[in-house]
Design a protein around this motif. Sequence first.
Motif, PDB file in Angstrom:
ATOM      1  N   SER A 171      28.590  18.701   8.820  1.00  0.00           N
ATOM      2  CA  SER A 171      29.634  18.694   7.896  1.00  0.00           C
ATOM      3  C   SER A 171      29.135  18.715   6.474  1.00  0.00           C
ATOM      4  O   SER A 171      29.928  19.501   5.399  1.00  0.00           O
ATOM      5  N   ASN A 172      27.948  18.329   5.991  1.00  0.00           N
ATOM      6  CA  ASN A 172      27.536  18.278   4.510  1.00  0.00           C
ATOM      7  C   ASN A 172      26.313  18.780   4.456  1.00  0.00           C
ATOM      8  O   ASN A 172      25.907  19.553   3.509  1.00  0.00           O
ATOM      9  N   ALA A 217      31.083  24.473   3.689  1.00  0.00           N
ATOM     10  CA  ALA A 217      30.380  23.658   3.316  1.00  0.00           C
ATOM     11  C   ALA A 217      29.817  23.955   1.779  1.00  0.00           C
ATOM     12  O   ALA A 217      28.682  24.977   1.853  1.00  0.00           O
ATOM     13  N   GLY A 218      30.538  23.892   0.895  1.00  0.00           N
ATOM     14  CA  GLY A 218      29.984  24.363  -0.507  1.00  0.00           C
ATOM     15  C   GLY A 218      29.164  23.270  -1.002  1.00  0.00           C
ATOM     16  O   GLY A 218      28.626  22.384  -0.660  1.00  0.00           O
ATOM     17  N   LEU A 219      28.768  23.646  -2.519  1.00  0.00           N
ATOM     18  CA  LEU A 219      27.561  22.685  -3.038  1.00  0.00           C
ATOM     19  C   LEU A 219      28.255  21.243  -3.277  1.00  0.00           C
ATOM     20  O   LEU A 219      27.363  20.468  -2.937  1.00  0.00           O
ATOM     21  N   VAL A 270      27.259  18.951  -0.025  1.00  0.00           N
ATOM     22  CA  VAL A 270      26.061  18.241  -0.264  1.00  0.00           C
ATOM     23  C   VAL A 270      25.891  17.225  -1.237  1.00  0.00           C
ATOM     24  O   VAL A 270      25.455  16.019  -0.715  1.00  0.00           O
ATOM     25  N   PHE A 271      26.405  17.282  -2.442  1.00  0.00           N
ATOM     26  CA  PHE A 271      26.298  16.478  -3.477  1.00  0.00           C
ATOM     27  C   PHE A 271      27.167  15.084  -3.235  1.00  0.00           C
ATOM     28  O   PHE A 271      26.624  13.992  -3.419  1.00  0.00           O
ATOM     29  N   LYS A 283      22.294  24.746  -2.573  1.00  0.00           N
ATOM     30  CA  LYS A 283      22.731  23.616  -1.851  1.00  0.00           C
ATOM     31  C   LYS A 283      21.269  22.807  -1.877  1.00  0.00           C
ATOM     32  O   LYS A 283      21.409  21.465  -1.825  1.00  0.00           O
ATOM     33  N   LEU A 284      20.193  23.412  -1.911  1.00  0.00           N
ATOM     34  CA  LEU A 284      19.062  22.596  -1.726  1.00  0.00           C
ATOM     35  C   LEU A 284      18.843  21.749  -2.888  1.00  0.00           C
ATOM     36  O   LEU A 284      18.301  20.557  -2.741  1.00  0.00           O
ATOM     37  N   LEU A 285      19.495  21.862  -3.959  1.00  0.00           N
ATOM     38  CA  LEU A 285      19.133  21.009  -5.040  1.00  0.00           C
ATOM     39  C   LEU A 285      20.161  19.843  -5.010  1.00  0.00           C
ATOM     40  O   LEU A 285      19.814  18.696  -5.470  1.00  0.00           O
ATOM     41  N   GLY A 286      21.167  20.010  -4.382  1.00  0.00           N
ATOM     42  CA  GLY A 286      22.185  19.157  -4.071  1.00  0.00           C
ATOM     43  C   GLY A 286      21.389  17.921  -2.985  1.00  0.00           C
ATOM     44  O   GLY A 286      21.495  16.813  -3.167  1.00  0.00           O
TER      45      GLY A 286
END
Length: 868
Positions: free
Chosen positions: A643-644, A666-668, A671-672, A736-739
Amino acid sequence: MHATYLKSRFINALFMPVVLMLMVCTHTVLAQRPQNEASIQTLSLTFKVEANNYGGKPQSRCSLLFAVADKWKLPANGWKIYFSFARQILATSVTGGLQIRHINGDFFCISPTADFKGIEAGKSLSTGFTSSEWLINKTDSPDGFYLIWDNAPGKTYRIDKVKMLPFETAAQYMRSPLDKIGVSTAESVFAENQNIRDIPGDSLVKVFPTPVAYKELPGSFVLDGGVRVKSDPEFKSEQGYLNQTLNSLLLPAKGKTDRVILLQQKPMADEAYELTVGDRQITISASSGAGIFYGIQSLKTMMAPGAYRRKQKNITIKHVEVSDVPRFGYRALMLDVARNFQPKKEILKLLDVMSLYKLNVLHFHLTDDEGWRLEIPGLPELTTIGAKRSHTLSETDRLQPGLGSGPDVGNAAGSGYYSKADFVEILKYATARHIKIIPEIESPGHARAAIKAMDARYKNFAKLGQMVAAEQYLLHDWKDTSRYTSVQYYNDNVVDVSLPSTYRFVNKVTDALVQMYREAGAPLQTIHYGGDEVPVGAWQASPAFNSLMQRDTGIHTTDDLWLYYYRQINKILNIYHLYLTAWEETGLVKQVINNQKANVVNKGLLGRDVRLEVWNNVLGWGAEDLAYKQANAGYKVILSCVSNLYFDMAYDKAFDEPGYYWGGYAGLDKVFKFIPYNYFKNTTEDRMGIPLNKAYLQSKEQLTETGKANIVGLQGALWGETLKSPQRMEYMLLPKLLGLAERAWSADPEWAAEADSTKAKALYDEDWSRFVNTLGKRELPRLDHYVGGFVYRIPKAGAIWINNTLVANSQLPGFTLRYTLDGSLPNVHSTPYKKPVPNCTGCIIKIAVFSNNNQSATVMPAGNKTVQ
């Protein structure tokens, strides 16, 4: 968990019987051939989704329009068209005088029936059919079409002119009447962005991910080519890395200066560091090389993003005091290169961006049904056969096309592998950046590439009469008549775990991996041996299974094979002093409860240092608390929750937005906002957007203090079905990787623990604003040029009409909004949006977001409104 459109066993059961009824493509006479030897330019195909939730069921009604250009015709017989499609097709639903046969997996064949009259030049014909599940975006379209004439079966012709028609109404996007997730519009994006505050760049923390303690002081350090790097003896490797970095950023200086960067040893936690920037000296202190390395990465993110555009005469760095330590010791990305291959150059680039943001594990998914991507000395068939996809019906020398790879073996996504030398180079590169690579050899399911390769090996030795050699590494019993269909519709992708040759194969591969890691001087602590999605029915009619039951009185049903297999795998790994990592299902076992089979925690592997990667927290499927159950029971758990943290999920619901959505969009922000120790807290709706009854989640097992200690870390997962190029991989990965980096490294945010929902939201909004400001003004502009630059996703513009005036916003402050008034697509020369735009007669306003590198996002009409 492998990204797929379909997870419902009900849908499998619904469509499997009808698939078996499909008619076989018939061989007839040769008809007119196309002129182009590589592709057919005179035939075009248009795919359209006529209706979702067709007939009130989880299925779609589709059409495929065949259009023939002048001076050519598609004859009534003598041809077949092959393609890939990630749905099943109801055989009896096909119209237009055509039949569609399911071959295996996502591979299909279209051929004419006796009723087909052909298509004359300049004419068209539409065939309709019903498919399983829903079809929402371009990713869902069938792909990889090619034609073969019956009288020339060795020659293929690509059909390049294929398109999917966009939807005309919002209703077409509805998966079912229960679907509450709206289509992404300028208005909805504006609403999502309205709480984002524009924060001046100078007031942002200059180190990313956010450190534990950060203090800016007056003054700056001027970094130029004359600065010397000094190091304690144990950090010579990191000193070399820093010197290489500085040489890539700075022009040579005429002479040395008295300014210095000091790398020094100081007792502290393993990956912790301290960074101090003063007038004449930068000091990075740590107890380990990893800590020093992360201090260097923090120094790199303190540099202005423009420093990476070209070599600089000097770079100014503010005086700071930083004290930092990661929240989790395991900060991972899983990358699937088995489904679609990524070249070595792209993997090295990925390792560079992972290390910049302090991620320290690459889970390398090297094998699956659609490909085996690593050379194993002594088993050449794994790559000569298992690493190639192109047209074949026999699969004696290659795998069938899949995932749209089409007929050509030269397709860069469908074919490819890492030689031993390549892999050793990748390992060395990762080790220098303090990244551990965990290789995954998927088994016992998702193993079709290996099975087909070892089948070919068997046949080659059998022809020579060398039966002992032929059977040495065989992965299935030739007499096994078990019938099953995997989630991805394969009927032959499961290794027979009852065969002794299976364990010879595992030992051979394990030994080869160990040798490669030794040659590279890279750490190897574990090998991931899969454990995901073995379909019901596998092994049921295996003679090897029946034989094993006679020898082992502890095995009564195929359900018992699960524990048997992983105990054997664990024994092999223990010989090499390695521990087992596997997907969550390895930590489950089937038991009969209330006369029904149910998955319960597998206690047979507890205490054996097994680590589980848990993906399944899909809301409404019933296993939302699985990660916490397994951690509470004593398993070491890596959170990779779909989901995240599944990066192959689409950012939002839109026709042009690529990616899957079976686990939700699943947007940015997804993840955050992930809360590792209590991901129920900010979960408000299921994957269909239906608001959750809080009592439902409260009934789930919560994480205990014991369980919390067993959460090893976080892992983002990027499955490869849709990654047909390095550029698409980067788009799905970033930002997303940064989140992920922020959640895995930085301390638990205040909003995650705040009990008062109003206060928690205010804290979250402020933290989210700082995060997206940092991305928009510092980190994404840096990635425009870092190690050659990345093709990250740029968010769409938000826009709304207020009192007949257009007001716009962006998720990323620092990026530029540009608009046009004549209906044309905005470009780098279009008017920048600086203030609301008043209504103008006859205007058609379009607006888009542009990065500092002048790349733009998908353009939507501003507010979905034409201004007259």
